[in-house]
Motif scaffolding. Sequence first.
Motif, short mmCIF file in Angstrom:
data_model
loop_
_atom_site.label_atom_id
_atom_site.label_comp_id
_atom_site.label_asym_id
_atom_site.label_seq_id
_atom_site.Cartn_x
_atom_site.Cartn_y
_atom_site.Cartn_z
N ALA A 80 -6.00 -12.71 -3.89
CA ALA A 80 -4.66 -13.68 -4.10
C ALA A 80 -4.03 -13.40 -5.44
CB ALA A 80 -5.36 -14.26 -3.35
N THR A 81 -2.75 -14.03 -5.30
CA THR A 81 -1.55 -13.88 -6.82
C THR A 81 -0.59 -14.03 -5.97
OG1 THR A 81 -1.62 -13.04 -7.90
CG2 THR A 81 -0.51 -11.59 -6.69
N ASP A 82 0.17 -15.41 -7.30
CA ASP A 82 0.89 -15.65 -6.81
C ASP A 82 2.37 -15.33 -7.04
OD1 ASP A 82 0.18 -18.68 -5.68
OD2 ASP A 82 -0.81 -18.51 -7.96
N ILE A 83 2.15 -14.21 -7.84
CA ILE A 83 3.60 -13.22 -8.66
C ILE A 83 2.65 -11.80 -9.20
CG2 ILE A 83 5.58 -13.26 -10.58
CD1 ILE A 83 4.79 -16.17 -10.63
N PRO A 102 -0.45 4.30 -4.57
CA PRO A 102 -0.58 3.71 -3.35
C PRO A 102 -1.32 2.49 -2.76
CG PRO A 102 -2.25 5.77 -3.04
CD PRO A 102 -1.16 5.95 -4.18
N ASP A 103 -2.35 2.36 -4.02
CA ASP A 103 -3.26 1.21 -4.02
C ASP A 103 -2.30 -0.07 -4.25
OD1 ASP A 103 -5.01 2.69 -2.76
OD2 ASP A 103 -6.43 2.52 -4.69
N LEU A 104 -1.55 0.62 -5.43
CA LEU A 104 -0.81 -0.52 -6.03
C LEU A 104 0.33 -1.12 -5.25
CD1 LEU A 104 -0.71 0.51 -9.43
CD2 LEU A 104 -2.35 -0.69 -8.93
N VAL A 105 0.98 -0.30 -4.91
CA VAL A 105 1.93 -0.34 -3.35
C VAL A 105 1.75 -1.37 -2.02
CG1 VAL A 105 4.00 0.51 -1.96
CG2 VAL A 105 3.04 1.44 -3.97
N ASP A 106 0.03 -1.06 -1.73
CA ASP A 106 -0.41 -1.42 -0.62
C ASP A 106 -0.16 -3.17 -0.50
OD1 ASP A 106 0.04 0.81 0.48
OD2 ASP A 106 -2.27 1.33 0.66
N PHE A 107 -1.45 -3.10 -2.68
CA PHE A 107 -1.49 -4.65 -2.90
C PHE A 107 0.15 -4.91 -3.57
CE2 PHE A 107 -1.33 -7.06 -6.72
CZ PHE A 107 -2.14 -7.52 -6.84
N ALA A 108 0.99 -5.30 -3.69
CA ALA A 108 2.34 -5.42 -4.22
C ALA A 108 2.70 -5.97 -2.23
CB ALA A 108 3.39 -5.11 -4.67
N ALA A 109 2.35 -5.29 -1.02
CA ALA A 109 2.98 -5.42 -0.08
C ALA A 109 2.14 -6.77 0.38
CB ALA A 109 2.68 -4.47 0.81
N ARG A 110 0.79 -5.92 0.73
CA ARG A 110 -0.37 -7.82 0.77
C ARG A 110 0.23 -8.83 -0.25
NH1 ARG A 110 -5.45 -8.20 -1.38
NH2 ARG A 110 -5.08 -6.33 -2.32
N HIS A 112 3.03 -9.89 -0.84
CA HIS A 112 3.65 -10.59 -0.63
C HIS A 112 4.29 -11.09 1.37
CE1 HIS A 112 8.06 -10.61 0.89
NE2 HIS A 112 8.22 -10.76 0.25
N ARG A 113 3.41 -10.10 1.35
CA ARG A 113 2.52 -11.03 2.73
C ARG A 113 2.13 -12.53 2.73
NH1 ARG A 113 1.16 -5.67 3.99
NH2 ARG A 113 -0.14 -5.84 3.69
N GLN A 114 1.06 -12.64 1.48
CA GLN A 114 0.42 -14.07 1.52
C GLN A 114 1.20 -15.01 0.69
OE1 GLN A 114 -3.54 -11.40 1.24
NE2 GLN A 114 -3.42 -13.22 -0.26
N GLY A 115 2.58 -14.63 0.60
CA GLY A 115 3.38 -15.70 -0.10
C GLY A 115 3.56 -14.97 -1.41
N ALA A 116 3.52 -14.13 -1.95
CA ALA A 116 4.00 -13.84 -3.95
C ALA A 116 5.14 -13.54 -4.26
CB ALA A 116 2.30 -13.12 -3.93
N GLU A 169 13.70 -13.60 1.45
CA GLU A 169 13.19 -14.99 2.41
C GLU A 169 13.00 -15.78 0.74
OE1 GLU A 169 11.09 -17.03 6.23
OE2 GLU A 169 10.50 -14.63 5.53
N ARG A 170 12.91 -16.99 0.54
CA ARG A 170 12.68 -17.85 -0.47
C ARG A 170 12.53 -16.97 -2.36
NH1 ARG A 170 7.89 -16.94 -1.35
NH2 ARG A 170 7.03 -15.23 0.38
N GLN A 171 13.40 -16.08 -2.47
CA GLN A 171 13.65 -15.32 -3.35
C GLN A 171 12.57 -15.25 -4.00
OE1 GLN A 171 16.20 -18.91 -5.03
NE2 GLN A 171 18.39 -17.20 -5.09
N SER A 172 11.91 -13.92 -3.27
CA SER A 172 10.57 -13.36 -3.55
C SER A 172 10.48 -12.39 -4.00
CB SER A 172 9.98 -13.55 -2.10
OG SER A 172 10.24 -12.70 -1.65
N LEU A 173 11.91 -11.16 -4.15
CA LEU A 173 12.39 -10.26 -4.51
C LEU A 173 12.99 -10.19 -5.68
CD1 LEU A 173 12.92 -8.53 -0.80
CD2 LEU A 173 9.84 -8.50 -2.16
#
Length: 344
Positions: A80-83, A102-110, A112-116, A169-173
């Motif tokens: 888990a991470t926040d940012i 690909p590992d870093l791309v998957d990590f960022a997407a994962r 984000h799904r958790q709220g980061a 959404e949530r200004q998360s990007l």
Amino acid sequence: MPTEPRPLHVSLVAVPEAAMSTLVGIYDVLNAFGLLARTDPAIPDTPPFAVDIVGTAPGEISLASGLPLRVGRAAADIAATDIVLVPSVVLGPQGWKQGRYPDLVDFAARMHRQGAILCSACSGIFLLAETGLFDGHRATVHWGYAREFEKTYPLIHSEPERVLVAAGERQSLISSGASTSWHDLVLYLIVRFVGAPAAQAAARFFALQWHQDGLAPYIVFEGRKDHGDAAIAEAQTWLASHFSVVSPVEEMVRRSGLAERTFKRRFTDVTGLSPIEYVQRLRIEDAKRRLERTDAPVDEIGWRAGYEDAAFFRRLFKRLTGLSPGAYRKRFRVPQFARGGENQ
């Protein structure tokens, strides 16, 4: 007893293409609250951010400059991470190679799904864009990489003149623009999660600056020439050294041998600008160089660029650059102390 709020976990992504200055600058500022608290009693003693440098695997990597950096954690091991924050990357002649991390791309997407929230500094958006999460949204990127970004990610609306864009959404990007606009990114994060006084303290301590006039003053205009229209390319070549002549558009039409409507339509289609807009960009670019490098009066510079109406020149200059000619000269002229003057 009330518990201390936990610090926000920041995953600062390191890849071999990363720029050391951006990555380390962001790391230092987000970790500086112990220093800031000593200078301003309004700053919290408890660090609000916990920053990890993450990559594909722990260990030492060599960054774009050739300098080594130690990656502390593998992204795949972070639950888990926040940012998630990707600093600027340096693109080679072949541009950005998709699918390399690909590992870093998957990590960022994962995450984000958790709220980061996902953040990019400068060209770091190239990596985050591979998640597909920015598709359909606005983002900013270094102006020097804007065309490459538009080709690589046509579903993202790039605005390189913007300093910072908070989308989704949530200004998360979150994306920040060219080079040292990472200052604006870290100050934005501090304002958002800690408060304005803390951001002001960080700005004072590190002499960071908000780019409140946008990035338009920094953009160097280069007309699009990789379009394959020989007649328009020839007109562009002629215009590059004749933009200050009277009625340059009419002269280009005459030299092309095309009907006026046909010429203007083709010119606009392949360059993205109408002929007169293209002329104006070239003229203002010439004026910018003269303001930077000479002591000539502003009205004379406007005249040399092709404008007899000094007031019109000043209005156009500000519209295209965001600054008046005088303010532009003040910002970009080499200061007196650096030129060996007496006022040191």
